[in-house]
Each structure stands twice: as structure tokens, then as C-alpha cells.
Write a protein that holds these residues in place. Structure first.
Motif, PDB file in Angstrom:
ATOM      1  N   LEU A 151       0.871  -1.169   0.000  1.00  0.00           N
ATOM      2  CA  LEU A 151       0.000   0.000   0.000  1.00  0.00           C
ATOM      3  C   LEU A 151       0.907   1.218   0.000  1.00  0.00           C
ATOM      4  CD1 LEU A 151      -2.827   1.283   0.231  1.00  0.00           C
ATOM      5  CD2 LEU A 151      -2.579   1.141   2.717  1.00  0.00           C
ATOM      6  N   MET A 152       0.725   2.131  -0.967  1.00  0.00           N
ATOM      7  CA  MET A 152       1.704   3.210  -1.141  1.00  0.00           C
ATOM      8  C   MET A 152       1.070   4.410  -1.821  1.00  0.00           C
ATOM      9  SD  MET A 152       3.789   1.187  -4.127  1.00  0.00           S
ATOM     10  CE  MET A 152       2.855   0.114  -5.234  1.00  0.00           C
ATOM     11  N   LEU A 153       1.841   5.478  -1.895  1.00  0.00           N
ATOM     12  CA  LEU A 153       1.513   6.626  -2.732  1.00  0.00           C
ATOM     13  C   LEU A 153       2.513   6.669  -3.874  1.00  0.00           C
ATOM     14  CD1 LEU A 153       0.760   9.635  -0.336  1.00  0.00           C
ATOM     15  CD2 LEU A 153      -0.830   7.960  -1.301  1.00  0.00           C
ATOM     16  N   GLN A 154       2.003   6.828  -5.089  1.00  0.00           N
ATOM     17  CA  GLN A 154       2.846   7.004  -6.264  1.00  0.00           C
ATOM     18  C   GLN A 154       2.359   8.248  -6.993  1.00  0.00           C
ATOM     19  OE1 GLN A 154       2.276   2.875  -7.852  1.00  0.00           O
ATOM     20  NE2 GLN A 154       4.522   2.861  -7.937  1.00  0.00           N
ATOM     21  N   ASP A 155       3.248   9.199  -7.140  1.00  0.00           N
ATOM     22  CA  ASP A 155       2.862  10.497  -7.697  1.00  0.00           C
ATOM     23  C   ASP A 155       1.683  11.085  -6.936  1.00  0.00           C
ATOM     24  OD1 ASP A 155       4.821  10.324  -9.731  1.00  0.00           O
ATOM     25  OD2 ASP A 155       3.471   9.080 -10.936  1.00  0.00           O
ATOM     26  N   GLY A 156       1.688  10.875  -5.641  1.00  0.00           N
ATOM     27  CA  GLY A 156       0.638  11.411  -4.794  1.00  0.00           C
ATOM     28  C   GLY A 156      -0.657  10.624  -4.824  1.00  0.00           C
TER      29      GLY A 156
END
Length: 815
Positions: A682-687
Motif C-alpha cells: 500500500l503506497m503513494l505514487q505520484d501522490g
């Protein structure tokens, strides 16, 4: 006046008492009685003297004398490779060149009758304690422990280690590489640490815990602190080289500061256990070297062994069991794949030997090699034939643990990936059997020499009468500690930290150093792993016939393995390779040997025999700190939580709720578990909130769910809600991503990891260690905002068994 007289009298009495006390101290703790090396640790000794209220009236005292090793005691370098059969390495007739072992053998001795326990953790427990593996409560690998005294994996304080003995006797001590001796439920950064290397007496540890390591992205600990040593050098890093660097640095530091203090270094690469990883230039050296196949290689090795004299001229080559795949049955494409697998294995082992050689060379460069006992064990057990396909594996965790079926076309297309970052490859059981030439069977089969006999060489300049010779006395891995103790003139202690010590089972090998024909001193030794039973006594060996093939992790179990198993009988004095079963001709001798096994088993905590393997994975067999727990709260900085200690999100519905503060252009991991070969992130990529799920390393098993909208800077709550279909293990489900209570993405994950994400990768908050779940981010992918907390709620799904592994096809491999 009376008061003054009384004060003077009191002072005189006090002085007399002090003098008497010190006289007693001198009498009991003086040089004649100190040091008492039978009782460890040893307090420093200080000669008594007069202590007055003022320094000027007190005796001048020498500093306390701290314990030191006996005068002239040698350094000790103990090397052990992993999963290498008797017939793999060049000094023992094998096809893999290992110049460092060759050097040790040329300057010392080769032992062609050296034995292990036939599997990893038990061999390592016997190696560091000098006791039989069941006496050290390690009758099986740590992940499969059961509550019985010989199997619970909690090594008793009455079974002290070589680390404790050497440290307490004035040696500098360190352990480098593999540790597979920490109980499965104790190997997280939360401890407890009493059974980690630093808790077992070693002053320094640099290595990994568990069965294996990804050589390019290992989960390394320095003492008890998790580190990621590959960061910043991802394109060049390999753990074997890093491990050698640390060993050399440690030895150099010790000798720079304490030149007269001897060191004890235990150097234990994870090579050549799968995954077989090697630098590309090393793999290239072996191109085309194994195109002849494993059946021919077994014959070639057998012939070479006779030429070297490492086996007798009358030794027989045991036939390969009919159940093993034959080379000629492979297609041309799969022969290419299989040959590449062996090229990689050879490269990995040769590279590991080269790194060990750097350590030996460093000791020589500082002028210490002439005073160093080097013991080099080429394999903690026989080569591993735990590949159920006969054509090798692209990932042990995906195929053998999680039931993924390797596709020949995928293996052919990606042949160059074998040995590299994105495969966890293991070679065919045919290659393993060739590496165990000339014996029957392979790793795990403790009843037969293919599982237990490996190569060993010892060097100690000035202490071996005929360098380059071969020794054939029966020797066992529990002989190593007694050998080190005799060489260093240290007694086996009676007590350590107040705990009465169990006598050692091993026998020192120094008696063989100057006498090739010296009568054996280790005359009796039992063997047992997974109810594969054997007993050696005065040249004879009785062995049970295996009930399962080496790659079969599960099968019919027997309520009475001692009586239900068929027994074989061999005269090893006349039959070096254990090839002629004499059970029918000598039933009385067999009966005597079986009775002896029973006696030895009773003495050494072997009973009850248990022929379950995968079945022991059931978590109910071990302490369950998380039993009944359905909510797990993790905060920023929590990393390297091992799978048995983490929230179990397999075969169930779950929800991950993350309270975070996002900066402009928010990036990074919020929570991850596992990695490329099976895992979630679970992450943020480019916000943008994003969720990745890897069923395996196969492209079709990578699933992504991503929000189309960036999160604005500030505080947010991101939720991943997964609803499991149920109805069994490894089923699919629906994943929803929510940001601040609003659904932002949704998708199907048609199948999930049924058994285990990884043997070595972990649950991490705010970063990803090891391999990425998908390849569109690079580890560690630190979260660049702030994580307040991550809450994982687990809700068991209908039809999902907590013993998920038991529902899979046979073939789990985690040792």
C-alpha cells in the motif's frame, strides 16, 4: 580518653578484619586457583592488599587481571557452506572448482567420512554446541518445531555454545552469515534475543536469520539491528562479498587493537542453499560445462573420485532411484534450462569459496595464518533434491510453498534470469543427486549417506604430520567443538552462568592429525530427521528405507515409525558407498543395531519419532503470540516484522487503515509485506494511493489498483479494504481503495497467496526492504510524509482454514 581508645581499638579490629578478608581472597583466588576454566564466566583476579582510608596509607595495587586465552592458543576460522553434497566440490571429485578448500586440503587434511545430521538447523545446532541435535532441542528445522524436548528449538542453557566458551576464555568471537537457529517466533527485531548469536555468547554477528537469503537483497542484521547493506550499491551488491568484507574488517580490527588476543570466527555463507544467486561474470565462466546432463555427470564424478583416491577403488556407484527424472527425457529447450541451473549453482558455490578465500588471504597477510586452525565444512547436509518437477524451479517460495506451476515456455524465454535478481531459482533433483555421488539419496534422508556425508578439510600449520593426506575415520559435525577445545587447550566447562552443562557427544579429531591409521574414537552415532533413522557403530550402519522422496513434503504418516519402517544393513568398512544391503543375510546383526538405535534415541531425546514434515507447519505446534488477535497497530519506523509475528492477511478478508500526513508530491510505501515473489504494498505514487498484490513473480500474477487522483498536502486516511471470496485457500477477492472515506479505486484480485508471502521478506511500515512487490518503484521507497499509524484488521473468511499450507499439493520447502 576512653572514647578515643575505643575508636582506636575499633579501627585496629577493622583493619585486622580487612587484612584477614584479603588474606582469604588471596588464598582462594590467587594465581594457583585462577583461572578456573571449568566454571564460566571467569571474574578478573586482583591480588589483595591493604586498603586504608587514605590512598597514601594503602598498598599500591596492580590492575585486575582479566581472563585471556591460554598461552599460544591459535586463532580459529570455522567455515561451513550450505546444501553442498559430497560429490560437488573439486577436492572431493566434483565439478565445482573451489580453490580455497583445495588450499586447506593441500596444506592440511581431507576427511572422506565426515557426517552431518542431513538437514540445516539440526546440523548447525550440533556444530556450535558439540552435542547431538536432539540434545540441543533441534531435531528439526526451526519452522517445524514441536513441543517435545528434542524438537522444541529452545536450546537449553545447559547446552552452552562454542561462542560462550571461547568468549569467556578470552577469545574475540564473531559469527558471519547464516543463522538458522533462532526459534521461528523469536526472529523479529522485537526479540527476545537470548537465542540470537549475541545471546549465545558471540560478541559480534553480521548475517541473516532463517533458512535462506536473497543474495542481492538480503535481510541482514548487525547484532540485533536490521540493516539494508545493498542500498547505494544495488547494481554490484552480493551478500557473500559483503559478508567477507565484514569478516576481514572485523579480524583486522581485532588484531590491530589486541594483536596477542586470538579470534574465533564462524563463517557460514547461505550458499549454496537456494536461491542460487551469482554475479553474471561468474555464471559466464561455467557456460557449457554441464551440457552433458546429470546422469553423465554422476558417472564423471565417480570416476574422478577414484582417480583422486577420495573413495576406495572398490567403491560402488549407487544407481539413481527410478523416481528421479532422467536427463534424456528432457526436451532440447529444457536441457538448456537445466544446464543453466547447474551453471548458476556452480558459479554461486565457486564465488562463495572465493570470498572465503579472501578471508583466509587476509589472515595470511597479517601474518596470522601459521597460528590459525582452519576447519572448512563443505555442506551442512547433502545437496538438496527438493525440486518436485525434475526440471528445477524459478522460485522456491512460489512453486514449492504456494503451488504455482512453472511453465516451460516461461523458463526458456527467461533463461538468462536464472541466477539473477528476479528469480529464486533451484536446480533439478537430478543435479542434486549427481552432487551427492556416489551415495544413495539426498538432503533430508538422514538414514543414508547422500543426506548426511559431506566433505571437510582441516589445516593447522605445524600440527599435521602429512599435509595433503586423507583421513577416513568416522567423524561427525558434533566433533568440531571438542576439536577446537583440544586445539586451544580449553576444557569443556562444567558450568556456564551457573548452569550445569550437559556432556558433549562429540570427540576431538586431533588424534587423527598425525596418524592416518589411528583407531576410531567416535564409534557410535545415531541419525534421525523426519523419522529417517540410522545408527553407525564400529563400521556398521543400519538405516531405514525412506518412506518419502526428498521432494515430498507431505505423505502418509505412520503411528509407529520405529516399527513400521523397513531397515537396511551395511558394512561400511567394506562398502564405502553404502551400496550392499546385508539385512537379509545378517538379521541378528540388524537386530543388534536396531536395539542400539533405540538405546541411543532414548538417551538423546529422539523420541517420539515423527515422520510428519509439512504437517508440522500447523501454527498450533508452536507458541502463538497472536492467537485470537484480529487487530494489529503499527507505527512509523516499525520494520522487519517476520511473517509468523505479523498480521496474517492470507485466506481472509482484511482492512488496512493508514492515518498519514502527505507533503506536496507525496511518495512512498505506507505498508508492505513480502516482495516480488509474493506480497502486498500500500503506497503513494505520484501522490496517488495505490495497492499492488503479487501472487508470484509471474507477470500474470501482478495486480494493481490505483487512484486517478492525487492527495492534496495535509492529513488523510487511506484505506485498503479486501473482501475475500472464501471457499478455500488461495482464492480471490475484491479490493477497494478509499481516501478520506471516499472510494477512489476498485479491482479484482482473482487469486491470492495461500501459504506464505516469503521465507525472508517481512512486514515494513514506511519503507520496503528486500525486493519490490512490483517493479515500478525501487526499494526502499521511503514514505516522504508522516505516518501516524497503520491499523490492520483481519476478519477470517468462511471456508478458509488456518492451516492453509496443509491444503496445498505436496512439496513445501522452507529449510
Amino acid at each position: 580518653m576512653r572514647t578515643k581508645v575505643l575508636a582506636i581499638a575499633a579501627a585496629l579490629l577493622a583493619a585486622l578484619a580487612c587484612s584477614t578478608s584479603m588474606a582469604q581472597t588471596t588464598a582462594t583466588s590467587g594465581p594457583a586457583a585462577w583461572p578456573d576454566r571449568l566454571h564460566l564466566p571467569i571474574e578478573p583476579y586482583q591480588k589483595a592488599g591493604k586498603l586504608a582510608p587514605a590512598v597514601r596509607d594503602s598498598d599500591k595495587l596492580d590492575w585486575p587481571t582479566e581472563i585471556s586465552a591460554p598461552e599460544g592458543a591459535p586463532n580459529v576460522l570455522l567455515i561451513m557452506m550450505d546444501d553442498v553434497g559430497f560429490g560437488a566440490s573439486s577436492p572431493f571429485g566434483g565439478p565445482v572448482p573451489v580453490p580455497t578448500l583445495e588450499k586447506i586440503a593441500r596444506e592440511g587434511l581431507r576427511y572422506n567420512s565426515f557426517h552431518t545430521t542431513a538437514v540445516c538447523s539440526p546440523s548447525r545446532a550440533a556444530l556450535i554446541t558439540g552435542r547431538n541435535h536432539h540434545v540441543a532441542s533441534t531435531g528439526i528445522i526451526m519452522e517445524f518445531s514441536t513441543p517435545y524436548p528434542g524438537y522444541h528449538s529452545l536450546v537449553s542453557r545447559s547446552v552452552g555454545t562454542i561462542g560462550e566458551i571461547m568468549t569467556d576464555n578470552g577469545y574475540a568471537t564473531a559469527w558471519f552469515g547464516k543463522n538458522h537457529n533462532v526459534p521461528d517466533w523469536q526472529n523479529s527485531p522485537a526479540g527476545p534475543f537470548n537465542l540470537w548469536p549475541t545471546g549465545l555468547g558471540f560478541e559480534y554477528f553480521y548475517g541473516f536469520l532463517g533458512a535462506d537469503a536473497h543474495q542481492f537483497r538480503p535481510a541482514v542484521y548487525e547484532n540485533t539491528k536490521p540493516i539494508d547493506p545493498y542500498l547505494g550499491k544495488e547494481d554490484t551488491y552480493h551478500f557473500d562479498a559483503d559478508m567477507a568484507d565484514h569478516a576481514i574488517s572485523w579480524i583486522n580490527t581485532q588484531k590491530a587493537v589486541w594483536p596477542k588476543k586470538p579470534f574465533f570466527a564462524y563463517y557460514a555463507p547461505g550458499t549454496a542453499h537456494a536461491p542460487h544467486h551469482a554475479p553474471k561474470d561468474w555464471i559466464a565462466k561455467f557456460k557449457g560445462k554441464f551440457d552433458q546432463g546429470w546422469d553423465k555427470q554422476r558417472e564423471m564424478t565417480f570416476q574422478r573420485q577414484k582417480e583422486l583416491g577420495i573413495i576406495p577403488q572398490n567403491a560402488a556407484l549407487n544407481p539413481t532411484p527410478k523416481e528421479y527424472k532422467r536427463w534424456d527425457t528432457l526436451s532440447p529447450d529444457m536441457k538448456r534450462v537445466a544446464a543453466r541451473e547447474m551453471e548458476v549453482y556452480a558459479a554461486a558455490l565457486a564465488h562463495a569459496d572465493y570470498q572465503a578465500g579472501r578471508v583466509v588471504d587476509a589472515i595470511k597477510a597479517m601474518g596470522e595464518l601459521d597460528n590459525t586452525l582452519v576447519i572448512y565444512i563443505m555442506g551442512d547436509n547433502g545437496a538438496s533434491a527438493e525440486d518436485p518437477t525434475g526440471t528445477g524451479l524459478t522460485s522456491e517460495i512460489a512453486v514449492m510453498v504456494n503451488g504455482v506451476v512453472d511453465k516451460p515456455e516461461y523458463m526458456v524465454k527467461n533463461i538468462d534470469e536464472f541466477g539473477g535478481m528476479w528469480f529464486q531459482n533451484h536446480y533439478s533433483h537430478g543435479w542434486a543427486h549427481a552432487m551427492n555421488t556416489p551415495f544413495q539419496w539426498d538432503k533430508k534422508i538422514a538414514s543414508h549417506l547422500g543426506g548426511s556425508r559431506t566433505g571437510m578439510a582441516v589445516s593447522w600449520p605445524g600440527h599435521i604430520k602429512d599435509p595433503g593426506a586423507i583421513r577416513s575415520q568416522f567423524t561427525h559435525i558434533n566433533d568440531i567443538v571438542p576439536t577446537i577445545l583440544e586445539a586451544t587447550k580449553l576444557p569443556a566447562p562444567d558450568t556456564i552462568n551457573g548452569f550445569k552443562q550437559v556432556p558433549m557427544n562429540g570427540t576431538s579429531l586431533l588424534y587423527t592429525f598425525d596418524n592416518a591409521s589411528a583407531p576410531e574414537r567416535h564409534t557410535t552415532q545415531y541419525f534421525e530427521v523426519i523419522a529417517n533413522q540410522g545408527i553407525y557403530h564400529n563400521g556398521w550402519m543400519a538405516s531405514t528405507t525412506p518412506k518419502r522422496l526428498p521432494w515430498e513434503g507431505r505423505g502418509p504418516t505412520n503411528p509407529d515409525p520405529f516399527n513400521d519402517y523397513e531397515w537396511e544393513l551395511y558394512n561400511l568398512t567394506e562398502d564405502f558407498s553404502q551400496s550392499k544391503n546385508l539385512a537379509a543375510q545378517q538379521p541378528q546383526k540388524l537386530a543388534e543395531m536396531r536395539a542400539l538405535f533405540k538405546t541411543e534415541a532414548e538417551k538423546n531425546k529422539v523420541f517420539p519419532l515423527d515422520d510428519r514434515y509439512i504437517e508440522r507447519v500447523d501454527p498450533a505446534n508452536r507458541p502463538q503470540p497472536n492467537k485470537g488477535r484480529t487487530q494489529f497497530v503499527y507505527r512509523e519506523g516499525v520494520v522487519r516484522i517476520t511473517e509468523p509475528m505479523a498480521a496474517d492477511i492470507k485466506n481472509t478478508s482484511f482492512r488496512i487503515t493508514a492515518d498519514i500526513e502527505v507533503p506536496k508530491n507525496g511518495q512512498g510505501i505506507i505498508m508492505t509485506q513480502g516482495g516480488w515473489f509474493g506480497g502486498v504494498a500500500l503506497m503513494l505514487q505520484d501522490g496517488k494511493p495505490s495497492f499492488a498484490y503479487a501472487r508470484s513473480h509471474y507477470p500474470e500474477h501482478k495486480y494493481r489498483i490505483k487512484s486517478p487522483t492525487r492527495l492534496a498536502p495535509g492529513k488523510h486516511q487511506v484505506v485498503l479494504d479486501f473482501v475475500y471470496d472464501g471457499g478455500g485457500v488461495g482464492k480471490g477477492g475484491t479490493a477497494r481503495l478509499l481516501a478520506d472515506g471516499k472510494e477512489v479505486a476498485k479491482g479484482r484480485i482473482p487469486e491470492t497467496v495461500p501459504s506464505r508471502f516469503s521465507a525472508d521478506e517481512t512486514l515494513d511500515i514506511g519503507e520496503d526492504s528486500g525486493t519490490p512487490v512490483v517493479r515500478d518503484y525501487k526499494v526502499p521507497f521511503h514514505f516522504n510524509g508522516r505516518i501516524e499509524k497503520v491499523v490492520i484488521d483481519v476478519k477470517p473468511a468462511a471456508g478458509a482454514s488456518p492451516q492453509a499450507m496443509l491444503s496445498l499439493p505436496p512439496g513445501l520447502r522452507v529449510d
